[in-house]
Design a protein around this motif. Structure first.
Motif, PDB file in Angstrom:
ATOM      1  N   LEU A 223      37.661  21.065   1.641  1.00 40.63           N
ATOM      2  CA  LEU A 223      37.826  21.692   0.470  1.00 40.63           C
ATOM      3  C   LEU A 223      38.902  22.781   0.481  1.00 40.63           C
ATOM      4  CD1 LEU A 223      34.155  22.551  -0.972  1.00 40.63           C
ATOM      5  CD2 LEU A 223      35.672  20.216  -0.837  1.00 40.63           C
ATOM      6  N   GLY A 224      39.133  23.323   1.876  1.00 36.56           N
ATOM      7  CA  GLY A 224      40.064  24.225   2.117  1.00 36.56           C
ATOM      8  C   GLY A 224      41.586  23.590   2.368  1.00 36.56           C
ATOM      9  N   GLY A 225      41.737  22.308   2.292  1.00 37.99           N
ATOM     10  CA  GLY A 225      42.983  21.766   2.480  1.00 37.99           C
ATOM     11  C   GLY A 225      43.342  21.040   3.675  1.00 37.99           C
ATOM     12  N   LYS A 226      42.277  21.072   4.446  1.00 36.24           N
ATOM     13  CA  LYS A 226      42.678  20.027   5.742  1.00 36.24           C
ATOM     14  C   LYS A 226      41.710  19.031   5.441  1.00 36.24           C
ATOM     15  CE  LYS A 226      43.247  24.482   8.316  1.00 36.24           C
ATOM     16  NZ  LYS A 226      42.503  25.334   9.061  1.00 36.24           N
ATOM     17  N   THR A 227      42.407  17.977   6.328  1.00 30.50           N
ATOM     18  CA  THR A 227      41.703  16.699   6.345  1.00 30.50           C
ATOM     19  C   THR A 227      40.264  16.787   7.371  1.00 30.50           C
ATOM     20  OG1 THR A 227      43.675  15.334   6.112  1.00 30.50           O
ATOM     21  CG2 THR A 227      41.903  14.329   7.168  1.00 30.50           C
ATOM     22  N   PHE A 228      39.311  16.137   6.732  1.00 29.66           N
ATOM     23  CA  PHE A 228      38.158  16.278   7.476  1.00 29.66           C
ATOM     24  C   PHE A 228      37.816  14.936   8.084  1.00 29.66           C
ATOM     25  CE2 PHE A 228      33.597  15.604   7.153  1.00 29.66           C
ATOM     26  CZ  PHE A 228      32.938  16.698   8.413  1.00 29.66           C
ATOM     27  N   GLN A 229      37.250  15.066   9.584  1.00 30.41           N
ATOM     28  CA  GLN A 229      36.989  13.566  10.190  1.00 30.41           C
ATOM     29  C   GLN A 229      35.296  13.826  10.145  1.00 30.41           C
ATOM     30  OE1 GLN A 229      38.965  11.186  10.780  1.00 30.41           O
ATOM     31  NE2 GLN A 229      40.733  12.287  10.607  1.00 30.41           N
ATOM     32  N   ARG A 230      34.534  13.007   9.863  1.00 29.90           N
ATOM     33  CA  ARG A 230      33.130  12.898  10.048  1.00 29.90           C
ATOM     34  C   ARG A 230      32.616  12.639  11.287  1.00 29.90           C
ATOM     35  NH1 ARG A 230      30.990  12.923   4.781  1.00 29.90           N
ATOM     36  NH2 ARG A 230      29.090  13.177   5.928  1.00 29.90           N
ATOM     37  N   ASN A 231      31.822  13.296  11.637  1.00 31.02           N
ATOM     38  CA  ASN A 231      31.076  13.176  12.997  1.00 31.02           C
ATOM     39  C   ASN A 231      30.187  11.938  12.908  1.00 31.02           C
ATOM     40  OD1 ASN A 231      32.456  15.513  14.363  1.00 31.02           O
ATOM     41  ND2 ASN A 231      31.438  16.567  12.839  1.00 31.02           N
ATOM     42  N   LYS A 232      29.327  11.720  12.046  1.00 28.54           N
ATOM     43  CA  LYS A 232      28.482  10.811  11.778  1.00 28.54           C
ATOM     44  C   LYS A 232      28.857   9.805  10.548  1.00 28.54           C
ATOM     45  CE  LYS A 232      25.465  13.908  11.278  1.00 28.54           C
ATOM     46  NZ  LYS A 232      24.204  14.704  10.868  1.00 28.54           N
ATOM     47  N   PRO A 233      28.466   8.654  10.833  1.00 28.21           N
ATOM     48  CA  PRO A 233      28.649   7.653   9.753  1.00 28.21           C
ATOM     49  C   PRO A 233      27.843   7.804   8.689  1.00 28.21           C
ATOM     50  CG  PRO A 233      27.389   6.587  11.383  1.00 28.21           C
ATOM     51  CD  PRO A 233      27.771   7.753  11.808  1.00 28.21           C
TER      52      PRO A 233
END
Lengths: 483, 483
Positions: free
Chosen positions: A377-387
């Motif tokens: 939400l803050g503008g950075k790409t998020f990588q999930r830790n869990k599927p």
């Protein structure tokens, strides 16, 4: 209540979770408004690529905020999606497998007839964080409340106040009660009227608020008024083909009109936020509860929404059933004009993310399925830790090519769909092939093995894993071929 | 007429073609009735697997005859399909690429505004074989005849007589002319009335007849009368949601009702054949001109037919656009109760096959694309000698997953779809994967090479191959992804 729903975990105080630090960015914790449309498809908004439907207010919201293309509901149908947003858990974990109707019906299909109030709940968490919490609109997490007064109300889930159609709706210009279905064309208008009143009531409060507004548009029945259809007058047949009872108007125009009317009313709500000076303190989040429905799956008034380029629809685990719009605006906190094609976000993330936004310092003592996506939400790409995991136990989506296997998992760019008995195994690179037409399973046996293992473990971990019955059509894509 | 349409070949007498010997099976050459529905999908009949639509008369026809599951139109749209049935050639060979409307429109898209009368024609061939030939119903092979009197009439294509809506329709109980669109709910009834009259007129003739009846059902607009919707009363909403202008009835029910009414009227025609003692001397053939349309591609009254398990729809070269019902009944000549899942049959086969049935002894001096499939009608599996080819130059099918490449070829169990520039290459084993979801191109490069070579040769062989313009969306499956 069924013992299967008994809560074995508790919501205990613990170390603070990693936070993006929203609450620290100014002195006031931000308000949160979540607006969820009903049966609106991923492709049904101008900002998501629709070439005809006019949605200027939501498009503006997207321009002023960030639009996410990889947002998923945790089910392809109403109640389970909502249960996941409320609990931060995949809906199968809390026993809500299908849309809640009568107790008898739900027991017959082994799905909860109400979401158990004892699970940790998003609104209760926000209450603890100092928020005033309000629900307006559709509910669908308890058995029909207007007919079954013993069922839990939203207050028992953590809402300080609530307004539900058919139950405690206030007097309005269209009549005393929100009961007649003739009020349907005014549904979003009524919700927004009450929403604006609520915003006004919170204007001078020291506490932030959480407003959850669950619309009934554009779910069927679709009955726009003639004046609501004016934007699509060019789609009017040039002549009356018939008179009286035999006058059949055009379904496209009806669908578009309902969506545009929804957008028009939401514009009033967005304007109110701005007018009340709340913009920079208020997250406005817009989403939908599942993909657009296949009109052929229904007998009565039903539209034909767009699931964009996706295969699948409501009742399917293909992208068209579970990928929905997700727009977040909060000037100064959420980048404007951004399209995030990378971050994979889901309804179960609401709880940890809003927790982060609210500066809530406790840690859940139970295992949440969601993750704090506040970085996204803050503008950075998020990588999930869990599927992300899905299970769909019933047959619903009509049309063989839309009928998915029963289980699905997304991890990174890959999505595996499978039946528990391995009768169907489909692996798609949904980043490159969002339409899920190029099954890569044969070429990636090791990846299939790993993802299937996770899927089947999830499937078996569900509290009612062995109970069934599953719909005889669940996971099948058969057709009654001529014999 | 454009010189591109000039006929370079002639229809000369030559050695007789191999025949199944129908004309010898008794003393009388069999009559042929071809009934073609408009926009009816492969899956829209009970006998093709629809679970709701009532089509008892066509289902009975199928039980008394043979149902084919691998019948293809030679285009996924109206006029080209019809041109192929009339000429025995792929429609691109005769310059009919899209549905015929005005001369200006057709010239702007480089498609013929009428089928050139100088090509060899099925009805002329049957005239030569001693048949009386009659056309009733939709035409769509010349520019609008009622507005352009200089355009060729069906008589110039080889019909002894014809009845066309808007043109020479006789007086009927609904008014003097078949002109008002309010007659739409009675369209098939009117056609069948005239068809029965025609059968009666042929009762005592020594000559066999060819009756071509091209319906307008269930093409939009769909305006069934209330009484025609009675079979689907259970689909009626339980209460009026709105009054007057705002009453939107349910599109599924409307579609089903139009198909059922079509079936009911055709039942009268079939009964007349039996009552007049013509059954064993008369082939009754039922088919459709293309797959069911995607309702989202249209603005006004439009149904949502079923393309069964197939991907694609009208305007697409996936199976849903080009595979249609094909039922043949002729007791004693065509096996009853048979389902033929093997023989691949197509509209271009009408000319050589009816030639065979009619005992026509001349041989075409030009290269026909069709083949004599009378063995398949007689109960044996037919193996094609030549592949079937399709070219679709425009964009039409809405929904990215239904938008096919521009070219397609079926040979044996395989179907290759491709764009001429190789921007899309898709190979499906349509016998095992009729939904066309498992692209086998990567695994079969040599097969792809061979089929693509044939396709591109066909594409380049068309008289107007280089002319274009092709629709900018032709062959594309793009989506306006949010940016």
């Amino acid at each position: 209540m069924d013992r299967r729903f008994f809560l074995k975990t508790t919501f205990a105080a613990a170390a603070g979770i990693a936070s993006y630090g929203f609450a620290d960015s100014n002195n006031r914790k931000p308000n949160i408004i979540v607006i969820m449309a009903d049966d609106l498809g991923w492709g049904d908004l101008g900002c998501y690529g629709h070439q005809v439907i006019r949605t200027p207010n939501i498009d503006k919201l997207a321009r002023e905020g960030t639009l996410y293309t990889n947002f998923y509901c945790n089910a392809s149908i109403c109640s389970p999606t909502r249960a996941a947003m409320m609990t931060g858990r995949f809906p199968g974990r809390v026993g809500v497998h299908s849309q809640i109707s009568t107790r008898e019906r739900m027991e017959s299909i082994n799905s909860a007839y109400c979401l158990d109030t004892r699970y940790p709940m998003l609104p209760r968490m926000l209450q603890e964080a100092g928020y005033h919490t309000m629900h307006i609109g559709k509910w669908h997490l308890s058995e029909w409340l207007h007919k079954n007064p013993d069922q839990p109300r939203p207050s028992e889930y953590g809402f300080d106040d609530y307004l539900l159609p058919y139950l405690n709706w206030p007097k309005c210009k269209y009549g005393d009660k929100w009961q007649q279905k003739t009020h349907r064309p005014y549904a979003t208008e009524l919700f927004v009227d009450q929403g604006i009143k609520y915003l006004q009531s919170r204007e001078n409060s020291d506490n932030p608020f959480f407003l959850q507004m669950w619309l009934v548009d554009p779910h069927d029945p679709l009955i726009p008024k003639v004046e609501q259809m004016q934007h699509y007058n060019h789609m009017k047949p040039g002549q009356p083909y018939n008179e009286g009872d035999d006058k059949y108007l055009e379904p496209n125009r009806i669908w578009y009109s309902v969506v545009t009317e929804m957008d028009r009313q939401l514009g009033r709500l967005f304007d109110a936020v701005d007018r009340l000076g709340m913009s920079e303190d208020t997250y406005i989040i817009f989403t939908s509860d599942n993909g657009a429905a296949n009109p052929q799956a229904y007998d009565t008034y039903i539209g034909w929404g767009s699931n964009g380029p996706f295969r699948g629809q409501k009742g399917s685990l293909y992208e068209g059933g579970i990928r929905t719009p997700f727009i977040v605006r909060c000037p100064g906190r959420v980048p404007a004009g951004r399209v995030d094609d990378e971050s994979v976000i889901s309804g179960v993330d609401f709880m940890p993310t809003f927790s982060s936004i609210a500066g809530y310092k406790k840690k859940a003592a139970y295992e949440q399925d969601g993750e704090d996506v506040s970085y996204a939400l803050g503008g950075k790409t998020f990588q999930r830790n869990k599927p992300l995991m899905w299970q769909w136990r019933y047959g619903q989506a009509r049309g063989a090519i839309h009928q998915s296997p029963m289980l699905a998992v997304r991890e990174g760019r890959w999505k595996l769909l499978a039946n528990p008995d391995r009768s169907r195994i489909e692996l798609y690179d949904v980043a490159a092939d969002p339409s899920e037409l190029d099954n890569k399973a044969d070429a990636n046996p090791e990846l299939v093995r790993q993802l299937f293992k996770k899927l089947i473990e999830y499937h078996k971990s569900l509290p009612d894993a062995a109970e069934g019955p599953y719909d005889k059509n669940a996971g099948k894509n058969t057709y009654a071929w001529p014999k």
